[in-house]
Write an enzyme that holds these catalytic residues in place. Structure first.
Site, PDB file in Angstrom:
ATOM      1  N   VAL A  64       0.143  10.650  -0.109  1.00  0.00           N
ATOM      2  CA  VAL A  64      -0.322   9.431  -1.047  1.00  0.00           C
ATOM      3  C   VAL A  64      -1.259   8.239  -0.184  1.00  0.00           C
ATOM      4  CG1 VAL A  64       0.781   7.489  -2.046  1.00  0.00           C
ATOM      5  CG2 VAL A  64       2.054   9.567  -2.039  1.00  0.00           C
TER       6      VAL A  64
ATOM      7  N   HIS B  35     -10.001  10.038  -5.793  1.00  0.00           N
ATOM      8  CA  HIS B  35      -9.517   8.803  -6.083  1.00  0.00           C
ATOM      9  C   HIS B  35     -10.076   7.711  -5.481  1.00  0.00           C
ATOM     10  CE1 HIS B  35      -6.046   6.152  -7.092  1.00  0.00           C
ATOM     11  NE2 HIS B  35      -5.950   6.042  -5.704  1.00  0.00           N
TER      12      HIS B  35
ATOM     13  N   GLY C  42       6.572   6.352   5.853  1.00  0.00           N
ATOM     14  CA  GLY C  42       6.036   5.232   5.771  1.00  0.00           C
ATOM     15  C   GLY C  42       7.058   4.144   4.768  1.00  0.00           C
TER      16      GLY C  42
ATOM     17  N   VAL D  59       4.777   1.200  -0.946  1.00  0.00           N
ATOM     18  CA  VAL D  59       4.646   2.288  -1.746  1.00  0.00           C
ATOM     19  C   VAL D  59       6.097   3.258  -1.501  1.00  0.00           C
ATOM     20  CG1 VAL D  59       3.604   4.519  -2.539  1.00  0.00           C
ATOM     21  CG2 VAL D  59       2.332   2.534  -2.200  1.00  0.00           C
TER      22      VAL D  59
HETATM   23  N1  LIG Z   1      -2.882   7.831  -3.564  1.00  0.00           N
HETATM   24  C1  LIG Z   1      -2.761   6.752  -4.478  1.00  0.00           C
HETATM   25  O1  LIG Z   1      -2.790   6.615  -5.556  1.00  0.00           O
HETATM   26  C2  LIG Z   1      -2.226   5.232  -3.881  1.00  0.00           C
HETATM   27  C3  LIG Z   1      -1.815   4.211  -4.454  1.00  0.00           C
HETATM   28  C4  LIG Z   1      -1.326   3.106  -3.553  1.00  0.00           C
HETATM   29  C5  LIG Z   1      -1.365   3.148  -2.344  1.00  0.00           C
HETATM   30  N2  LIG Z   1      -1.696   4.177  -1.524  1.00  0.00           N
HETATM   31  C6  LIG Z   1      -1.875   4.044  -0.223  1.00  0.00           C
HETATM   32  O2  LIG Z   1      -0.781   4.504   0.157  1.00  0.00           O
HETATM   33  C7  LIG Z   1      -0.599   3.780   1.661  1.00  0.00           C
HETATM   34  C8  LIG Z   1       0.600   2.969   1.637  1.00  0.00           C
HETATM   35  O3  LIG Z   1       0.529   1.750   0.755  1.00  0.00           O
HETATM   36  P1  LIG Z   1       1.764   0.771   0.980  1.00  0.00           P
HETATM   37  O4  LIG Z   1       1.124  -0.284  -0.057  1.00  0.00           O
HETATM   38  O5  LIG Z   1       2.722   1.351   1.162  1.00  0.00           O
HETATM   39  O6  LIG Z   1       1.199   0.066   2.448  1.00  0.00           O
HETATM   40  P2  LIG Z   1       2.338  -0.715   3.410  1.00  0.00           P
HETATM   41  O7  LIG Z   1       1.456  -1.333   4.427  1.00  0.00           O
HETATM   42  O8  LIG Z   1       3.491  -1.565   2.427  1.00  0.00           O
HETATM   43  O9  LIG Z   1       3.149   0.358   4.025  1.00  0.00           O
HETATM   44  C9  LIG Z   1       2.623   1.172   4.718  1.00  0.00           C
HETATM   45  C10 LIG Z   1       3.703   1.694   5.869  1.00  0.00           C
HETATM   46  O10 LIG Z   1       3.395   2.648   6.637  1.00  0.00           O
HETATM   47  C11 LIG Z   1       3.816   2.426   7.983  1.00  0.00           C
HETATM   48  N3  LIG Z   1       3.359   3.167   9.174  1.00  0.00           N
HETATM   49  C12 LIG Z   1       2.296   2.996   9.718  1.00  0.00           C
HETATM   50  N4  LIG Z   1       1.852   3.834  10.442  1.00  0.00           N
HETATM   51  C13 LIG Z   1       2.782   4.675  10.620  1.00  0.00           C
HETATM   52  C14 LIG Z   1       2.933   5.929  11.396  1.00  0.00           C
HETATM   53  N5  LIG Z   1       2.371   6.480  12.289  1.00  0.00           N
HETATM   54  N6  LIG Z   1       4.295   6.805  11.176  1.00  0.00           N
HETATM   55  C15 LIG Z   1       5.071   6.098   9.943  1.00  0.00           C
HETATM   56  N7  LIG Z   1       4.953   4.977   9.305  1.00  0.00           N
HETATM   57  C16 LIG Z   1       3.735   4.185   9.650  1.00  0.00           C
HETATM   58  C17 LIG Z   1       3.763   0.897   8.341  1.00  0.00           C
HETATM   59  O11 LIG Z   1       4.535   0.306   9.448  1.00  0.00           O
HETATM   60  C18 LIG Z   1       4.087   0.621   7.003  1.00  0.00           C
HETATM   61  O12 LIG Z   1       5.479   0.227   6.828  1.00  0.00           O
HETATM   62  C19 LIG Z   1      -1.656   3.021   2.017  1.00  0.00           C
HETATM   63  O13 LIG Z   1      -3.044   4.133   2.497  1.00  0.00           O
HETATM   64  C20 LIG Z   1      -2.505   2.910   0.463  1.00  0.00           C
HETATM   65  O14 LIG Z   1      -3.777   2.786   0.254  1.00  0.00           O
HETATM   66  C21 LIG Z   1      -2.322   5.482  -2.407  1.00  0.00           C
END
Ligand SMILES: NC(=O)c1ccc[n+]([C@@H]2O[C@H](COP(=O)([O-])OP(=O)(O)OC[C@H]3O[C@@H](n4cnc5c(N)ncnc54)[C@H](O)[C@@H]3O)[C@@H](O)[C@H]2O)c1
Length: 308
Positions: free
Chosen positions: A118, A175, A9, A13
């Protein structure tokens, strides 16, 4: 040989995490995403900062899992993030399919890796990765508690006007809205905040911590937090790669600890190169234990929807 970390991803993040790992020269980093060009562009951009940062970490962006082969740690950040008005749970079905696929493909290439999840909803996505991976529980865990505790520490330092370095906090549970910040175990230089602040101030810190993610989402309007989440994840990767035996709140698969079984919930865990070396079963009051069980029940409700 350099250590290798794959970040699945390349969104907010994932890319920020890749940057933090590279800047700190913690490992070579492979950033993988399904969007063509995105991880390549961001990877190259991060790599081009390394001469300035003084880091010899190599950063590669790719759409091909073969480039991730032999990783020591795989971090899954792929999936959709929240938009205003959405809860983390609204992401369940979409991110389930994504996390399943990313786990399978990553482990094909890196069967010995430690897996850190994450993607949200975090505890349910850990459960997905654990079931798909078929690895021992110490090698699959999730990032949430370090972030939630960092938020709580920030609010404690702001309220008391002290250095964040003096603060320590523990946020356990799932969470989500039911997370369990523990003021008794949240301290400034070892002194619990319950002894430093009146109950209403402690309550306000607890409430702001529990809605810390939503606060950022409503300000950003599009997307969710990523600077603090990536910093929190980097701390966990650091603890694993350097075999630090560091105690951090992590989403771990519980097998009876705290009276919870067969479920991922945030608990204090000791991280080292084997992953979760030990779960610290700290003493909880009846009220804290009840809150942890309520939070676990909320996680279980989500997990049950997926029928894993
Ligand atoms: N655990 C935590 O505390 C926490 C904190 C912040 C965000 N998050 C979660 O982390 C995730 C990412 O957040 P973000 O802000 O980076 O989102 P984002 O939309 O900026 O990035 C997500 C990325 O995942 C990619 N993606 C989608 N499907 C995919 C696949 N099958 N294989 C590879 N890549 C793929 C997308 O193309 C995108 O670039 C979300 O689910 C968010 O809720 C969790």
């Amino acid at each position: 040989m350099n250590r290798k970390v794959t970040v699945v991803g390349g969104g907010n993040v994932g890319a920020t995490l890749a940057q933090r790992l590279a800047d700190r020269e913690l490992a070579d980093v492979v950033l993988i995403d399904i969007i063509e060009g995105l991880p390549q562009g961001k990877g190259l951009d991060i790599m081009e900062a390394t001469p300035v940062e003084g880091s010899d970490a190599r950063v590669v962006g790719t759409n091909d899992y073969r480039d991730t082969a032999g990783s020591d740690v795989v971090v899954i950040t792929a999936g959709i993030a929240r938009k205003p008005g959405m809860s983390r749970d609204d992401l369940l079905n979409t991110n389930y399919k994504i996390v399943r696929e990313c786990t399978e493909k990553s482990l094909e290439q890196s069967p010995d890796a430690i897996l850190i999840v994450v993607s949200n909803p975090l505890d349910a996505m850990c459960q997905v990765a654990y079931k798909v991976a078929g690895l021992p529980r110490h090698r699959v865990f999730g990032m949430a508690g370090v972030l939630d505790s960092a938020r709580m520490r920030t609010f404690m330092a702001m309220e008391l006007g002290v250095s964040v370095e003096n603060t320590h906090a523990f946020v356990l549970g799932g969470h989500g809205d039911t997370m369990v910040p523990l003021p008794r175990y949240s301290t400034v230089s070892g002194i619990p905040i319950t002894e430093l602040l009146p109950p209403e101030k402690v309550d306000a810190i607890v409430k702001r911590t529990a809605s810390g993610g939503a606060e950022i989402v409503s300000l950003l309007k599009t997307g969710s937090a990523y600077y603090a989440p990536s910093a929190a994840t980097a701390e966990m990767v650091d603890a694993v790669l350097k075999d630090k035996h560091k105690v951090l709140p992590c989403a771990c698969y519980l097998e009876g600890e705290f009276g919870i079984r067969d479920l991922y919930v945030g608990v204090p865990a000791q991280l080292g190169e084997r992953g979760v070396e030990k779960i610290w079963e700290i003493k909880l009051t009846d009220a804290e234990r009840a809150a942890l069980h309520r939070s676990a029940a909320a996680v279980k409700e989500l997990v049950d929807v997926l029928k894993l």
